[in-house]
Write a protein that holds these residues in place. Structure first.
Motif, PDB file in Angstrom:
ATOM      1  N   PRO A 124     -95.936-107.034   2.838  1.00  0.00           N
ATOM      2  CA  PRO A 124     -94.635-106.317   2.448  1.00  0.00           C
ATOM      3  C   PRO A 124     -95.371-105.648   0.776  1.00  0.00           C
ATOM      4  N   ASP A 125     -94.302-104.625   0.467  1.00  0.00           N
ATOM      5  CA  ASP A 125     -94.709-104.048  -0.760  1.00  0.00           C
ATOM      6  C   ASP A 125     -94.163-104.911  -1.960  1.00  0.00           C
ATOM      7  N   VAL A 126     -93.100-105.572  -1.680  1.00  0.00           N
ATOM      8  CA  VAL A 126     -92.506-106.421  -2.572  1.00  0.00           C
ATOM      9  C   VAL A 126     -91.809-107.586  -1.944  1.00  0.00           C
ATOM     10  N   VAL A 127     -92.007-108.827  -2.559  1.00  0.00           N
ATOM     11  CA  VAL A 127     -91.338-109.862  -2.069  1.00  0.00           C
ATOM     12  C   VAL A 127     -90.460-110.394  -3.079  1.00  0.00           C
ATOM     13  N   VAL A 128     -89.052-110.846  -2.557  1.00  0.00           N
ATOM     14  CA  VAL A 128     -88.066-110.881  -3.606  1.00  0.00           C
ATOM     15  C   VAL A 128     -87.347-112.246  -3.220  1.00  0.00           C
TER      16      VAL A 128
END
Lengths: 479, 416
Positions: free
Chosen positions: A44-48
């Motif tokens: 993914p580009d970001v994990v939140v």
């Protein structure tokens, strides 16, 4: 790869959940590039990591604002690539939403966060006389949110049903950031059963942020039997006899010789290594009826040439038996460096036929296949053994898998009983369903997820499926 | 009993012989913009707001075949127009059954049962229809056929449109064929009946049942003088208008053990006026408690659902507005059916909206009109209650499958 808009999205996400709960560097995100389906990978580009429903809603609204795809993830134990972030984007990991909010024994339900690990709920209920019935083999790691997404089963579904039979309602964040509740502790809400539709939708319709689950009364007692057979036919015929005798065991599991040997090496239970098949049969209920059922089953198995029938004599022996079964996949590590588990379903009377075909397919493709599965449900888990470093083996495993699943369809079954379609089985949807059927499913998705930003390219072989091929050309072709 | 013609504004009734013909009828009605009223056995035609828009009756009488019955797989595939009694007879030949109660089973069809999500006393032990449907074929409001699920008991391929159709009152699609998961028949059954002083005592017993060592499949709380007139349930106790009936199913030794066990559990609570009912008497009670809602077709029947612990309090709220109502509650499921003879005319809608709906909502539940009796002027809000946070989404789903709003037009939660 990282654009300025991604950077400002990351900043905004940090404002929502705090800096500590956002990952954006490649090294940190490697673990999120796949789930239990390891053939396809994409970071993914970001994990939140949100902690509240409101945070999930704000994250979703930001994703829409920045026009990036997003998807939920639990523990990542799913086996069909449901957690694969196709097209990148924001991965919303729900493991911090791990509160057991309420337990109401009188009303026989509990309210849990999606990040609650399945077994935690069972542990929290210990001593109350109630439990949460769905117990997938991965219950020590998988989350209830993930169970909802895949409509998980497990060994006890024969009598107790699958996840959807135990979910009374959910709170969810829709693809546009709206928060809603479906169902709840009161039965029969007027309107459409959106809860029933959301369970098993593999995170493609909404992000579930709270779950109302049904609690089930513990059985007063149980009898756990191990029946050992010299032929697979005899074992599968015994299953048919038991069902025909109007007995519904709580569990009816089968292991073949290959898996028996691996399990024995790992757990030293005392399984005979030359047996062709063992059945793990458990009946539960009132003590007043159990011995009768045990005797009946024993007789039926003997009638089908069972070599030996053992009964678990103590709780610890029973636990060990179940440990052997539930951790059978782990034991497979002893047999080969890599393995691929399939999840076909056939009418249970077709099991003997299917097992023959699996053996035959394995031979033809020169792939060793062992079997451990939910025989009572007709839910097969052939395990194909290989070494993923050998491209030739990988190709043969994929070809054999496909042939097995095609055969499941040919005898009136399905290509997945509990693992899901994800990305792995998209190619089979056209074989199971007509264009009309898929169009109807597409309409449902359109109502929930009109922009398609929520977990794109899963479940339905729509135009989005092409996106995967663009990401990893050749790779997919190898499938 | 009213006929379809009296209840529905039908311009004609068509009886297609298969799904293709049915889909053609729907397409043709859709082209004309005509409402479509699916017809099963006609036993629940008064369920739902009274329809005003003229339209065609779409009878499922021509689709009543058993398609496939592999008994050892414990599944059956049938067309939706099959009657519940025909289905039960087919299954009984293999000592199997669908353990969901059906009222007026000689007439009621499986499709109608699914559309209304009918259930009875056994729902506590065995769940409801949604738990048994594993595959479905239907035709949507534009005449487009579709299917979902399959013929195996475990299957997670594709969206579960079965759930979408069960309980949708035919407003998403016309169900044409169904695959059910089925169960073995049980060998014996029995009821334990207790005569109680009042609702407070009933509440105590219900609470105790949560930890009882017995495993009832039905827990019915019966309130009202009417129950005294019942041949079986009424004859046992002279006084008292509150009865708790607990239903058991299983093998003979299991039943014997449970009767003895519950008797002693109840004795500890000071309840001594108890009676077991077995064999023919037990059968009669199953029957009475399944048929209750259908028994007096002209009476107003309300259906409330609350978390089970609020069952008694909700019954009290209903009795506050109609002290003479007759109540049958599937108490362990929190589902209450109340036949209210005292309410009529404008008073019905007012009482529902101003008193009973808030009373149910305050307990986390809801109340709907189950059978309107002679009432024809009820609003959507009076009938189905206030929409929840999921209502806009339901509407979007509905519009995808029936964009012209023709299926059972104006009858369900989507009515204006």
């Amino acid at each position: 790869m990282i654009s300025t808009s991604t950077i400002s999205l990351v900043d905004e996400l940090r404002k929502v959940v705090g800096t500590r709960h956002v990952l954006a560097s490649h090294a940190e995100m490697v673990v999120y590039e796949c789930d239990g389906f390891v053939i396809e990978k994409r970071s993914p580009d970001v994990v939140v990591f949100p902690h509240t429903t409101d945070e999930v809603a704000r994250i979703v609204r930001l994703c829409n604002q920045y026009d990036v795809p997003f998807l939920p993830r639990g523990a990542g134990t799913s086996l069909a690539g449901g957690c694969l972030p196709v097209g990148g984007g924001v991965m919303i990991v729900l493991t911090r939403m791990k509160e057991i909010h309420e337990i109401h024994l009188r009303d026989r339900y509990a309210v849990v966060g999606p990040g609650v690990v399945n077994i935690w709920l069972t542990q929290a209920l210990k001593g109350t006389g109630y439990h949460y019935a769905p117990d997938p083999s991965s219950q020590g790691a998988c989350t209830i949110g993930g169970n909802v997404a895949t409509n998980s089963g497990g060994p006890h579904t024969l009598k107790y049903g699958v996840t959807v039979n135990h979910v009374l309602g959910v709170e969810a964040v829709l693809a546009d950031g709206t928060i809603l509740q479906t169902g709840g502790p009161a039965a029969d809400r007027p309107g459409l059963d959106l809860t029933g539709v959301l369970v098993g939708s593999e995170g493609t319709l909404a992000i579930v942020t709270k779950v109302w689950v049904r609690l089930t009364r513990d059985a007063q007692g149980c009898r756990t039997l191990l029946a050992i057979f010299d032929s697979i036919e005899d074992a599968t015929n015994a299953i048919s006899e038991i069902i025909g005798a109007c007995i519904v065991p709580a569990a009816l599991e089968m292991m073949d010789q290959g898996i028996i040997q691996a399990v024995e090496a790992a757990f030293h239970f005392g399984f005979p290594l030359d047996a062709q098949a063992v059945l793990l049969i458990e009946v539960d209920g009132l003590e007043a009826g159990l011995d009768d059922q045990r005797d009946q089953i024993t007789q039926l198995c003997r009638g089908r040439n069972a070599r030996e029938i053992r009964e678990a004599r103590s709780a610890s022996e029973r636990q060990l038996l179940w440990k052997c079964r539930k951790q059978a996949f782990g034991a497979v590590g002893r047999l080969s460096p890599s393995y691929c588990t399939q999840d076909g379903v056939v009418p249970r009377t077709r099991l003997p036929h299917m097992l023959h075909r699996i053996a035959d397919i394995g031979q033809r493709h020169d792939v060793r296949i062992v079997n451990v599965f939910h025989a009572g449900d007709g839910n097969l888990h052939p395990i194909l053994l290989f070494d993923e470093r050998d491209a030739g083996q990988v190709r043969r495993v994929l070809a054999a898998s496909e042939e097995i699943l095609d055969e499941c369809i040919a005898v009136g079954g399905s290509v997945t009983g509990e693992h899901g379609i994800g990305v792995e089985k998209l190619g089979f949807m056209h074989k199971l369903f007509t264009e009309d059927d898929l169009a109807a499913m597409g309409r449902l998705r359109q109502a929930f997820n009109p922009t398609g930003r929520l977990s794109p390219s899963k479940m339905l072989p729509t135009a989005g499926a092409c996106a995967i091929e663009q990401i990893s050309p050749g790779r997919r072709a190898a499938l | 009993m009213s006929t379809s013609v009296e209840i529905l504004p039908l311009v004609e009734t068509v009886v297609p012989v298969d799904q293709a013909a049915l889909a053609e009828q729907v397409r043709s009605a859709a082209r004309r913009g005509q409402a479509i009223y699916p017809l099963g056995g006609g036993t629940s035609l008064d369920y739902g707001l009274p329809p005003r828009q003229p339209g065609i009756g779409l009878s499922l009488a021509g689709l009543n075949r058993v398609v496939d019955y592999p008994a050892r797989d414990m599944t059956i595939t049938v067309e939706a127009g099959i009657t519940m009694s025909a289905l039960a007879e087919t299954l009984a030949a293999e000592r199997q059954r669908l353990p969901v109660d059906a009222a007026r089973a000689q007439e009621a069809t499986l499709g109608g049962m699914l559309a209304t999500d009918f259930s009875g006393p056994r729902r506590f032990g065995y769940g409801t229809l949604r738990d048994y449907v594993i595959g479905i074929n239907a035709v949507d409001g534009q005449g487009r056929p579709f299917k979902a699920g399959g013929r195996v008991v475990k299957n997670v391929a594709g969206y579960d449109l079965c759930k979408l159709l069960v309980g949708s009152l035919g407003t998403v699609g016309v169900i044409t064929q169904v695959t059910l998961k089925i169960r073995p028949q049980c060998t014996s059954s029995a009821w334990m009946l207790a005569s109680l002083d009042d609702l407070a005592q009933a509440d105590k017993l219900l609470e105790q049942l949560v930890t009882s060592r017995t495993t009832p499949v039905a827990v019915e709380l019966l309130v009202g003088a009417d129950w005294r007139n019942d041949g079986t349930l009424g004859r046992s106790f002279a006084a008292g208008s509150v009865r708790l009936a607990v239903g058991f199913e299983g093998t003979a030794p299991e039943i014997a053990w449970m009767i003895e066990q519950l008797t002693s559990e109840w004795q500890i609570l000071g309840v001594t006026e108890t009676l077991p009912f077995e064999s023919v008497d037990a059968e009669r009670i199953w029957n009475t408690l399944t048929e209750f809602p259908a028994k007096a077709p002209l009476a107003l029947v309300l259906k409330a659902s609350v978390p089970p612990s609020a069952t008694v309090a909700m019954i009290q709220s209903i009795r506050d507005v109609d002290p003479n109502c007759t109540v049958q509650a599937h108490a362990a499921s929190g589902v209450i059916l109340a036949r209210c003879a005292a309410l009529s005319g404008e008073q019905v809608g007012r009482t529902l909206v101003r008193i009973l709906q808030p009373a149910a909502a305050s307990r986390g539940g809801h109340i709907v009109v189950y059978s309107p009796g002679a009432e024809t002027g009820l609003t959507r809000q009076a009938y189905w209650g206030l929409p929840g946070s999921d209502a806009p989404l339901m509407k979007k789903v509905k519009e995808q499958f029936d964009p012209q709003g023709l299926l059972n037009a104006g009858r369900f939660v989507f009515a204006p």
